[in-house]
Structure formats: structure tokens, C-alpha cells
Design an enzyme around this catalytic site. Sequence first.
Site, PDB file in Angstrom:
ATOM      1  N   ARG A  70       0.856  -1.180   0.000  1.00  0.00           N
ATOM      2  CA  ARG A  70       0.000   0.000   0.000  1.00  0.00           C
ATOM      3  C   ARG A  70       0.894   1.232   0.000  1.00  0.00           C
ATOM      4  O   ARG A  70       1.972   1.247   0.607  1.00  0.00           O
ATOM      5  CB  ARG A  70      -0.930   0.023   1.225  1.00  0.00           C
ATOM      6  CG  ARG A  70      -2.028  -1.035   1.196  1.00  0.00           C
ATOM      7  CD  ARG A  70      -3.047  -0.752   0.090  1.00  0.00           C
ATOM      8  NE  ARG A  70      -4.170  -1.689   0.094  1.00  0.00           N
ATOM      9  CZ  ARG A  70      -4.208  -2.819  -0.595  1.00  0.00           C
ATOM     10  NH1 ARG A  70      -3.156  -3.168  -1.334  1.00  0.00           N
ATOM     11  NH2 ARG A  70      -5.270  -3.598  -0.556  1.00  0.00           N
TER      12      ARG A  70
ATOM     13  N   GLU B 212      -3.061   7.988  -4.139  1.00  0.00           N
ATOM     14  CA  GLU B 212      -3.436   7.055  -5.198  1.00  0.00           C
ATOM     15  C   GLU B 212      -4.888   7.296  -5.595  1.00  0.00           C
ATOM     16  O   GLU B 212      -5.747   7.360  -4.713  1.00  0.00           O
ATOM     17  CB  GLU B 212      -3.262   5.609  -4.722  1.00  0.00           C
ATOM     18  CG  GLU B 212      -3.475   4.583  -5.825  1.00  0.00           C
ATOM     19  CD  GLU B 212      -3.200   3.154  -5.380  1.00  0.00           C
ATOM     20  OE1 GLU B 212      -4.076   2.300  -5.617  1.00  0.00           O
ATOM     21  OE2 GLU B 212      -2.129   2.902  -4.790  1.00  0.00           O
TER      22      GLU B 212
ATOM     23  N   HIS C 256      -1.422   0.098  -9.825  1.00  0.00           N
ATOM     24  CA  HIS C 256      -2.034  -0.847  -8.887  1.00  0.00           C
ATOM     25  C   HIS C 256      -2.712  -1.996  -9.648  1.00  0.00           C
ATOM     26  O   HIS C 256      -3.874  -2.338  -9.388  1.00  0.00           O
ATOM     27  CB  HIS C 256      -3.050  -0.132  -7.985  1.00  0.00           C
ATOM     28  CG  HIS C 256      -3.260  -0.840  -6.677  1.00  0.00           C
ATOM     29  ND1 HIS C 256      -3.684  -0.195  -5.532  1.00  0.00           N
ATOM     30  CD2 HIS C 256      -3.109  -2.142  -6.321  1.00  0.00           C
ATOM     31  CE1 HIS C 256      -3.793  -1.060  -4.533  1.00  0.00           C
ATOM     32  NE2 HIS C 256      -3.447  -2.253  -4.993  1.00  0.00           N
TER      33      HIS C 256
END
Length: 217
Positions: A130, A159, A178
Site C-alpha cells: 500500500r 493514489e 495498482h
Amino acid sequence: MAEHALMLLLAGVRHLPAHIEARTWRQFEFFPKIGTLRGSTVAIIGAGGIGRALIPMLAAQGADSIAVNRSGSPVPGAISTYPASRMDEIYSRADHFVIAAPATPATRHLVGRAQLAAMQPHSWVINVARGSLVDTDALVEAIESEQIGGAGLDVTDPEPLPDGHPLWDLTNAIITPHDSNPPGVRPAAFADHVSKNVTRFAKGEALAALVDPVAGY
């Protein structure tokens, strides 16, 4: 996801971004910049399922692995395992760092200025966990100043990474959106996991990948 982490690490160490951008033959310019994983040591911060899957992949490249987990319990295939409480000891021992730990309040900015400063000039930081685990501003500074070799990021903070963010302009920052675990590959992996856990349950064995509500993962 382990496969994606290895891809990012190899791309960085082998100087792939500059090769992709090249529009002329630059062999002698690239030669001194190309590294290898053979003979290197990679620290895996968060040696759970992803980290454990990555260890044999790294071994196939001739690289040793150092594992970091919460308890310090030995991880198969790693030359040594450190508990999270001793994580600062790994920075003098490893060449590269793969972050695969869970995001919790305790792991926010797990890799910040102090940790980046302790790395080597050729070190690559790979994050498939993360974005919050890495201090983005500190990472940008470390790459710009050539304090580290670069970073391969499948996750960022913030993000999605906004257009115009400094990371986009850094040659030694490889960013994927991602997508290390895209929908198309999940069903087979999930089915395999469920099948194995059903078998474990039927035999009265402990289930794999149990969630700890207290720890938050």
C-alpha cells in the site's frame, strides 16, 4: 503479485526504463548502469504469502532473501528472518527492498527518510503493498539526489498518483497503476486457495491466511 514485484525489481536493476525510451544505440552508455540480482541480497518487508512466493523467484536469479515479519519466526528459503521490531537492522545488510506488508496505523511511513538514508546508492525500493507504507516526499528526494537507485511502485500515496506529480518525471521511478493483481488472474488463484483450505478444514488442519482482527490483517 510476487511475479509483479520481481518484474519491477528486474526492470530497475537492469535499467529498463532508459532502454525503452532510447531512440538510438546507447550500448556503451548503458553498460556501467546495468546491474544484476545475482549475488545480491533482497530484504522482503512483510514476508507473508506474497513475500514467501517471491523468495524462490529471487533464488532462481541467484539472489538471497532476508525476511521481515511480525514475530521473527523463520521463513523458509530466507537466509535470515527479523522481527518487525528489529527491521532497522536490515538496511545495512540488503541491496534491495520489497515492501509487501499490510497497511495499518503502525506501518504508515514504515520506509521514510531515515530508512532511505540507510540504503545503498544502488538500492531499489519496490512497493506492492500500500502506498502509505512509504513516505512519498522522502522517496522523491532520495531518488532525485541519487541517494538510492530508484523505486518500482505498484501503489502510491496519494493514489491514483495525480498527473504532474514529481514521481512521473523521474526516470528511475517505475510506476504501474495498482494492477499487480488484475481481475483476470484472480479467479484461478482464489479457487486454488479455497480448494486448499477446504482440504485443510476436512482434515482438521489449521487454515491458511487467517485474518487477525486485532492486528488488522
